[in-house]
Design a protein around this motif. Structure first.
Motif, PDB file in Angstrom:
ATOM      1  N   THR A 102       9.946 -27.315 -84.995  1.00 43.21           N
ATOM      2  CA  THR A 102      11.389 -27.578 -84.892  1.00 43.21           C
ATOM      3  C   THR A 102      11.841 -27.446 -83.441  1.00 43.21           C
ATOM      4  O   THR A 102      12.802 -28.071 -83.015  1.00 43.21           O
ATOM      5  CB  THR A 102      12.222 -26.588 -85.732  1.00 43.21           C
ATOM      6  OG1 THR A 102      12.075 -25.279 -85.193  1.00 43.21           O
ATOM      7  CG2 THR A 102      11.816 -26.602 -87.183  1.00 43.21           C
ATOM      8  N   GLY A 103      11.121 -26.593 -82.682  1.00 38.51           N
ATOM      9  CA  GLY A 103      11.434 -26.392 -81.283  1.00 38.51           C
ATOM     10  C   GLY A 103      12.195 -25.099 -81.015  1.00 38.51           C
ATOM     11  O   GLY A 103      12.327 -24.686 -79.868  1.00 38.51           O
ATOM     12  N   SER A 105      11.457 -21.961 -81.373  1.00 40.06           N
ATOM     13  CA  SER A 105      10.753 -20.859 -80.732  1.00 40.06           C
ATOM     14  C   SER A 105      10.438 -21.166 -79.261  1.00 40.06           C
ATOM     15  O   SER A 105      10.638 -20.326 -78.379  1.00 40.06           O
ATOM     16  CB  SER A 105       9.557 -20.486 -81.597  1.00 40.06           C
ATOM     17  OG  SER A 105       8.395 -20.454 -80.882  1.00 40.06           O
ATOM     18  N   VAL A 153       0.082 -27.410 -91.147  1.00 39.02           N
ATOM     19  CA  VAL A 153      -1.310 -27.258 -90.723  1.00 39.02           C
ATOM     20  C   VAL A 153      -1.676 -25.784 -90.530  1.00 39.02           C
ATOM     21  O   VAL A 153      -0.818 -24.954 -90.227  1.00 39.02           O
ATOM     22  CB  VAL A 153      -1.577 -28.049 -89.416  1.00 39.02           C
ATOM     23  CG1 VAL A 153      -1.420 -29.544 -89.645  1.00 39.02           C
ATOM     24  CG2 VAL A 153      -0.666 -27.595 -88.278  1.00 39.02           C
TER      25      VAL A 153
HETATM   26  P1  IMP Z   1       9.238 -23.829 -84.241  1.00 42.13           P
HETATM   27  O1  IMP Z   1       9.706 -24.384 -85.568  1.00 42.13           O
HETATM   28  O2  IMP Z   1       8.936 -24.939 -83.262  1.00 42.13           O
HETATM   29  O3  IMP Z   1      10.173 -22.810 -83.716  1.00 42.13           O
HETATM   30  O4  IMP Z   1       7.860 -23.120 -84.553  1.00 42.13           O
HETATM   31  C1  IMP Z   1       7.833 -21.745 -84.782  1.00 42.13           C
HETATM   32  C2  IMP Z   1       6.486 -21.263 -85.168  1.00 42.13           C
HETATM   33  O5  IMP Z   1       6.267 -21.612 -86.537  1.00 42.13           O
HETATM   34  C3  IMP Z   1       5.298 -21.829 -84.424  1.00 42.13           C
HETATM   35  O6  IMP Z   1       5.051 -21.192 -83.207  1.00 42.13           O
HETATM   36  C4  IMP Z   1       4.195 -21.539 -85.439  1.00 42.13           C
HETATM   37  O7  IMP Z   1       3.715 -20.226 -85.288  1.00 42.13           O
HETATM   38  C5  IMP Z   1       4.912 -21.731 -86.764  1.00 42.13           C
HETATM   39  N1  IMP Z   1       4.627 -23.073 -87.316  1.00 42.13           N
HETATM   40  C6  IMP Z   1       5.331 -24.208 -87.163  1.00 42.13           C
HETATM   41  N2  IMP Z   1       4.736 -25.246 -87.800  1.00 42.13           N
HETATM   42  C7  IMP Z   1       3.618 -24.737 -88.368  1.00 42.13           C
HETATM   43  C8  IMP Z   1       2.549 -25.300 -89.166  1.00 42.13           C
HETATM   44  O8  IMP Z   1       2.472 -26.509 -89.490  1.00 42.13           O
HETATM   45  N3  IMP Z   1       1.584 -24.416 -89.558  1.00 42.13           N
HETATM   46  C9  IMP Z   1       1.593 -23.098 -89.237  1.00 42.13           C
HETATM   47  N4  IMP Z   1       2.556 -22.541 -88.487  1.00 42.13           N
HETATM   48  C10 IMP Z   1       3.557 -23.342 -88.056  1.00 42.13           C
END
Ligand code: IMP
Ligand code: MG
Length: 180
Positions: A102-103, A105, A153
């Protein structure tokens, strides 16, 4: 563990070969800059260990650990559970991440580290899942290992319920695993 994987998306060999390519680029980028390489825990640990060994310049290692903030915030913000310990003011900083989903983090991490006034701040993410990006997040990673489709994944550091991080490849989890 392997029996829970529907499809191997990126093999161990493909990951290692891409890391060597990224390593050559990052070695050129950071020559003479003694960068601070910041990993975002925990998903990055396997990638981090392999990636830093291909960045063949003197560097310092540090880690951040975030947690999502549950509470009254409907947007689900982030908090720093463990901050970097190196003083990064005036330093060249490279963020290593497992996946740009989602971005939330990476965007949070980027702004948090930028507020410490580094000389430069760049992002290298192993995986990018652009279809999942939240509207309004415009940050572009400087280095991407692989672009992946919109599927959950696991492996090579990425987990489902804290499991599967030690798989040597990146795979798509079977849907019946979620339903168990
Ligand atoms: P964000 O949604 O970009 O903030 O991602 C946050 C965190 O969620 C990532 O750093 C991963 O640790 C975890 N994450 C996001 N997508 C996946 C996935 O497809 N598999 C496992 N962990 C995920
Ligand atoms: Mg992560």
């Amino acid at each position: 563990m392997d029996q829970d994987i529907a499809q191997i998306l990126i093999t161990e060999e493909q990951i290692q070969s891409r890391i060597r390519e990224l390593g050559e680029e990052l070695t050129r980028e950071y020559a003479g800059k003694n960068p601070v390489i910041v990993g975002v825990l925990k998903g990055v640990v396997i990638f981090y260990a392999d990636m830093v060994r291909q960045i063949k310049v003197p560097c310092q290692m540090d880690f951040m650990w975030l947690s999502s903030y549950q509470g009254t915030s409907s947007t689900g913000g982030m908090v720093v559970k463990r901050d970097v310990t190196v003083d990064i003011q005036g330093r060249h900083v490279l963020i290593l991440e497992d996946i740009y989903d989602t971005g939330n983090s990476l965007d949070f991490t980027y702004r948090h580290l930028l507020s410490k006034n580094p000389a430069s701040l760049k992002i290298c993410t192993l995986l990018d899942k652009p279809e999942r990006r939240k509207p309004g997040i415009t940050l572009k990673p400087d280095y991407v290992g692989f672009t992946v489709p919109n599927a959950f994944v696991v492996g090579y550091g990425l987990d489902y319920n804290e499991q599967y991080r030690n798989l040597p490849y990146v795979g798509i989890l079977k849907s019946d695993v979620y339903e168990k």
